[in-house]
Design a protein around this motif. Structure first.
Motif, PDB file in Angstrom:
ATOM      1  N   ILE A 110       1.307  -1.032   0.099  1.00  0.00           N
ATOM      2  CA  ILE A 110      -0.345  -0.491   0.051  1.00  0.00           C
ATOM      3  C   ILE A 110       0.753   1.558   0.271  1.00  0.00           C
ATOM      4  O   ILE A 110       0.624   2.234  -0.552  1.00  0.00           O
ATOM      5  CB  ILE A 110      -1.489  -0.268   1.376  1.00  0.00           C
ATOM      6  CG1 ILE A 110      -2.228  -1.323   1.177  1.00  0.00           C
ATOM      7  CG2 ILE A 110      -1.543   1.625   1.166  1.00  0.00           C
ATOM      8  CD1 ILE A 110      -3.039  -1.128   2.581  1.00  0.00           C
ATOM      9  N   TYR A 116      -2.875   6.359  -4.024  1.00  0.00           N
ATOM     10  CA  TYR A 116      -2.502   6.731  -2.892  1.00  0.00           C
ATOM     11  C   TYR A 116      -1.251   7.617  -2.728  1.00  0.00           C
ATOM     12  O   TYR A 116      -1.872   8.534  -2.183  1.00  0.00           O
ATOM     13  CB  TYR A 116      -2.736   5.844  -1.618  1.00  0.00           C
ATOM     14  CG  TYR A 116      -3.220   4.549  -1.867  1.00  0.00           C
ATOM     15  CD1 TYR A 116      -4.551   4.975  -2.079  1.00  0.00           C
ATOM     16  CD2 TYR A 116      -3.067   3.094  -1.747  1.00  0.00           C
ATOM     17  CE1 TYR A 116      -5.631   3.484  -2.111  1.00  0.00           C
ATOM     18  CE2 TYR A 116      -4.234   2.141  -1.513  1.00  0.00           C
ATOM     19  CZ  TYR A 116      -4.897   2.367  -2.425  1.00  0.00           C
ATOM     20  OH  TYR A 116      -5.779   1.481  -2.085  1.00  0.00           O
ATOM     21  N   LYS A 119      -3.499  11.074  -4.551  1.00  0.00           N
ATOM     22  CA  LYS A 119      -4.444  11.434  -3.016  1.00  0.00           C
ATOM     23  C   LYS A 119      -4.063  12.489  -1.949  1.00  0.00           C
ATOM     24  O   LYS A 119      -4.679  13.815  -1.674  1.00  0.00           O
ATOM     25  CB  LYS A 119      -5.811  10.678  -1.921  1.00  0.00           C
ATOM     26  CG  LYS A 119      -5.489  10.017  -3.279  1.00  0.00           C
ATOM     27  CD  LYS A 119      -7.092   8.415  -2.014  1.00  0.00           C
ATOM     28  CE  LYS A 119      -7.606   7.606  -3.282  1.00  0.00           C
ATOM     29  NZ  LYS A 119      -8.758   6.666  -2.308  1.00  0.00           N
ATOM     30  N   SER A 220      -8.555   7.305   2.402  1.00  0.00           N
ATOM     31  CA  SER A 220      -8.406   6.347   2.445  1.00  0.00           C
ATOM     32  C   SER A 220      -8.436   5.651   1.507  1.00  0.00           C
ATOM     33  O   SER A 220      -7.455   5.823   0.259  1.00  0.00           O
ATOM     34  CB  SER A 220     -10.490   6.088   1.757  1.00  0.00           C
ATOM     35  OG  SER A 220     -10.661   6.861   0.258  1.00  0.00           O
ATOM     36  N   VAL A 221      -7.337   4.547   1.487  1.00  0.00           N
ATOM     37  CA  VAL A 221      -7.189   3.214   0.912  1.00  0.00           C
ATOM     38  C   VAL A 221      -8.366   2.053   0.830  1.00  0.00           C
ATOM     39  O   VAL A 221      -8.737   1.986   2.031  1.00  0.00           O
ATOM     40  CB  VAL A 221      -5.357   3.147   1.983  1.00  0.00           C
ATOM     41  CG1 VAL A 221      -4.831   4.413   1.852  1.00  0.00           C
ATOM     42  CG2 VAL A 221      -6.124   2.349   2.726  1.00  0.00           C
ATOM     43  N   HIS A 222      -7.493   0.804   0.265  1.00  0.00           N
ATOM     44  CA  HIS A 222      -8.875  -0.533   0.267  1.00  0.00           C
ATOM     45  C   HIS A 222      -7.089  -1.303   0.376  1.00  0.00           C
ATOM     46  O   HIS A 222      -6.105  -1.407  -0.409  1.00  0.00           O
ATOM     47  CB  HIS A 222      -9.038  -0.200  -1.406  1.00  0.00           C
ATOM     48  CG  HIS A 222      -9.569  -1.586  -1.739  1.00  0.00           C
ATOM     49  ND1 HIS A 222      -8.631  -3.147  -1.821  1.00  0.00           N
ATOM     50  CD2 HIS A 222     -10.714  -1.978  -1.342  1.00  0.00           C
ATOM     51  CE1 HIS A 222      -9.983  -4.149  -2.239  1.00  0.00           C
ATOM     52  NE2 HIS A 222     -11.028  -3.182  -1.442  1.00  0.00           N
ATOM     53  N   THR A 223      -7.536  -2.309   1.132  1.00  0.00           N
ATOM     54  CA  THR A 223      -7.072  -3.078   1.577  1.00  0.00           C
ATOM     55  C   THR A 223      -7.501  -4.420   0.978  1.00  0.00           C
ATOM     56  O   THR A 223      -9.081  -4.585   1.984  1.00  0.00           O
ATOM     57  CB  THR A 223      -7.122  -3.401   3.410  1.00  0.00           C
ATOM     58  OG1 THR A 223      -7.289  -3.519   3.970  1.00  0.00           O
ATOM     59  CG2 THR A 223      -6.018  -1.861   3.722  1.00  0.00           C
ATOM     60  N   GLY A 227     -10.878  -4.355   3.127  1.00  0.00           N
ATOM     61  CA  GLY A 227     -12.027  -3.440   2.562  1.00  0.00           C
ATOM     62  C   GLY A 227     -11.075  -1.661   2.655  1.00  0.00           C
ATOM     63  O   GLY A 227     -10.017  -1.251   2.524  1.00  0.00           O
ATOM     64  N   VAL A 228     -12.591  -0.813   3.135  1.00  0.00           N
ATOM     65  CA  VAL A 228     -11.693   0.316   2.396  1.00  0.00           C
ATOM     66  C   VAL A 228     -11.693   1.455   3.980  1.00  0.00           C
ATOM     67  O   VAL A 228     -12.446   0.738   4.861  1.00  0.00           O
ATOM     68  CB  VAL A 228     -12.534   1.468   1.933  1.00  0.00           C
ATOM     69  CG1 VAL A 228     -12.043   2.855   2.030  1.00  0.00           C
ATOM     70  CG2 VAL A 228     -12.522   1.414   0.083  1.00  0.00           C
ATOM     71  N   VAL A 229     -10.685   2.008   4.029  1.00  0.00           N
ATOM     72  CA  VAL A 229      -9.980   2.383   5.374  1.00  0.00           C
ATOM     73  C   VAL A 229      -9.480   4.005   5.327  1.00  0.00           C
ATOM     74  O   VAL A 229      -8.873   3.589   4.378  1.00  0.00           O
ATOM     75  CB  VAL A 229      -9.235   0.956   6.159  1.00  0.00           C
ATOM     76  CG1 VAL A 229      -9.526  -0.163   6.815  1.00  0.00           C
ATOM     77  CG2 VAL A 229      -7.985   0.913   5.849  1.00  0.00           C
ATOM     78  N   GLN A 230      -9.947   4.512   6.773  1.00  0.00           N
ATOM     79  CA  GLN A 230      -9.329   5.565   6.495  1.00  0.00           C
ATOM     80  C   GLN A 230      -7.762   5.960   6.933  1.00  0.00           C
ATOM     81  O   GLN A 230      -7.646   5.597   7.994  1.00  0.00           O
ATOM     82  CB  GLN A 230     -10.392   6.941   7.314  1.00  0.00           C
ATOM     83  CG  GLN A 230     -11.484   6.660   6.683  1.00  0.00           C
ATOM     84  CD  GLN A 230     -11.340   7.723   5.571  1.00  0.00           C
ATOM     85  OE1 GLN A 230     -10.874   8.360   5.597  1.00  0.00           O
ATOM     86  NE2 GLN A 230     -12.178   6.920   4.563  1.00  0.00           N
ATOM     87  N   ARG A 257      -3.687   0.470  11.673  1.00  0.00           N
ATOM     88  CA  ARG A 257      -3.646   1.573  10.517  1.00  0.00           C
ATOM     89  C   ARG A 257      -3.943   2.256  10.133  1.00  0.00           C
ATOM     90  O   ARG A 257      -3.776   2.551   9.195  1.00  0.00           O
ATOM     91  CB  ARG A 257      -5.435   0.651  10.317  1.00  0.00           C
ATOM     92  CG  ARG A 257      -6.415   1.158  10.630  1.00  0.00           C
ATOM     93  CD  ARG A 257      -7.690   1.186  10.133  1.00  0.00           C
ATOM     94  NE  ARG A 257      -9.001   2.287  10.745  1.00  0.00           N
ATOM     95  CZ  ARG A 257      -9.627   1.762  10.989  1.00  0.00           C
ATOM     96  NH1 ARG A 257     -10.658   0.995  11.456  1.00  0.00           N
ATOM     97  NH2 ARG A 257     -11.023   2.867  11.335  1.00  0.00           N
TER      98      ARG A 257
END
Length: 337
Positions: A110, A116, A119, A220-223, A227-230, A257
């Motif tokens: 990530i 990202y 962003k 926000s990122v997608h793992t 799923g999506v986490v801030q 996280r």
């Protein structure tokens, strides 16, 4: 004709407008109205900044005697009955329930993803930082979370001060010698400002906060697994301030996280919960103050294994001498229990 009173209640990161009150209504009436909006029973409500001559007003006190300004905001502490019945997993924390050991497997994938990084670039361009105190030359950077890191925001107490993590001011005073300090919380800026004011952080004479960052600075990122986490990307700060980088920055947070984009700069602090039970035995900030002092001479903080911070042994560097732990008080700095 009697004036109508509107009060805004801030609780659990949200605001609730309490309308249709009159000056002859009592604090008990207000609490009953708050229960209808929040579900928190009156006996569990602590209205922290509702004062009458510097003291907490009684339930029979008329609202008119408090001389509140229109739209006055009350900060409330209090728990729902279901939270108390299952204190180990407050509903507010459900999104946080992630296996932090598992999430480490995804960090490398990530950290450098272009989507990202784009962003982060957008936050650097668009997010406005209100500098409270100018960065100091030659200082490293300490980024701190609030909830469960510095403050137990879910327990009840007569005052917010009782929910403050033990040795908070001693910790910040010590850290300020070597680090500029930034507060970054996944809440709104107004909520951050009120908490810092409530804890006496924003006006303390022995240290100064450089600036605050709120949820709008997060991305926000997608793992693949969760799923999506801030997350809180430190690159936002590094892009706005040239003097800070991965080499001189460390972040404390109770949720791993949050530093998913910068795994080598994050230290997961033990969460401070159930303040009434743990206030007399929590020494986490004292030990971390010592750690910050010990690593202040390191050229690259990202090269350290912060998850093993308790095992860190200070290396001897030419011309570097151990600092006195004056800000911690005699004996406190040696506490490693």
């Amino acid at each position: 004709m009697e004036n109508e009173v509107t009060i805004v209640v801030k609780w659990s990161g949200k605001e609730y407008s309490i309308n249709n009150l009159s000056e002859s209504d009592t604090v008990q009436t207000l609490k009953n109205a708050i229960q209808k909006e929040t579900g928190v029973r009156p006996e569990r409500q602590k209205l922290l900044n509702l004062k009458l001559k510097g003291k907490i007003p009684g339930d029979d006190c008329q609202i008119g005697t408090l001389k509140l300004k229109p739209g006055f905001k009350v900060m409330m502490m209090g728990s729902l009955e279901e939270d108390i019945a299952d204190a180990s997993v407050p509903p507010e924390d459900i999104p946080e329930v992630i296996n932090d050991l598992d999430i480490e497997e995804e960090e490398v994938a990530i950290e450098n993803k272009e989507v990202y990084l784009a962003k982060i670039d957008r936050r650097i361009r668009e997010y406005k930082v209100n500098i409270l105190n100018s960065p100091r030359a030659g200082k490293k950077l300490l980024v701190l979370d609030i909830d469960y890191t510095l403050f137990d925001h879910r327990s009840t107490a007569e005052t917010g001060y009782e929910l403050m993590r033990p040795f908070l001011h001693e910790f910040l005073t010590s850290a300020y010698q070597d680090y500029d300090i930034v507060i970054w919380s996944a809440t709104s800026m107004k909520w951050i400002e009120e908490k810092m004011k409530l804890l006496g952080v924003s006006t303390h004479p022995d240290y100064k906060i450089a600036f605050y960052l709120d949820s709008l600075a997060m991305i926000s990122v997608h793992t693949p697994k969760y799923g999506v986490v801030q997350v809180k990307p430190l690159g936002v700060i590094w892009g706005k301030f040239d003097q800070y980088s991965s080499k001189n920055t460390i972040m404390f947070d109770d949720i791993r996280r949050n530093f998913l984009m910068n795994p080598h700069n994050g230290l997961k602090i033990r969460p401070f919960k159930q303040a009434h039970l743990n206030r007399d035995k929590d020494r986490e900030l004292l030990r971390l103050a010592k750690y910050l002092q010990d690593i202040a001479h390191e050229e690259d903080l990202s090269s350290l294994e912060h998850k093993h911070w308790e095992k860190y042994k200070r290396r001897k560097h030419k011309g570097v001498t151990a600092k006195k732990d004056e800000s911690l008080g005699s004996g406190d700095s040696a506490d490693t229990s």
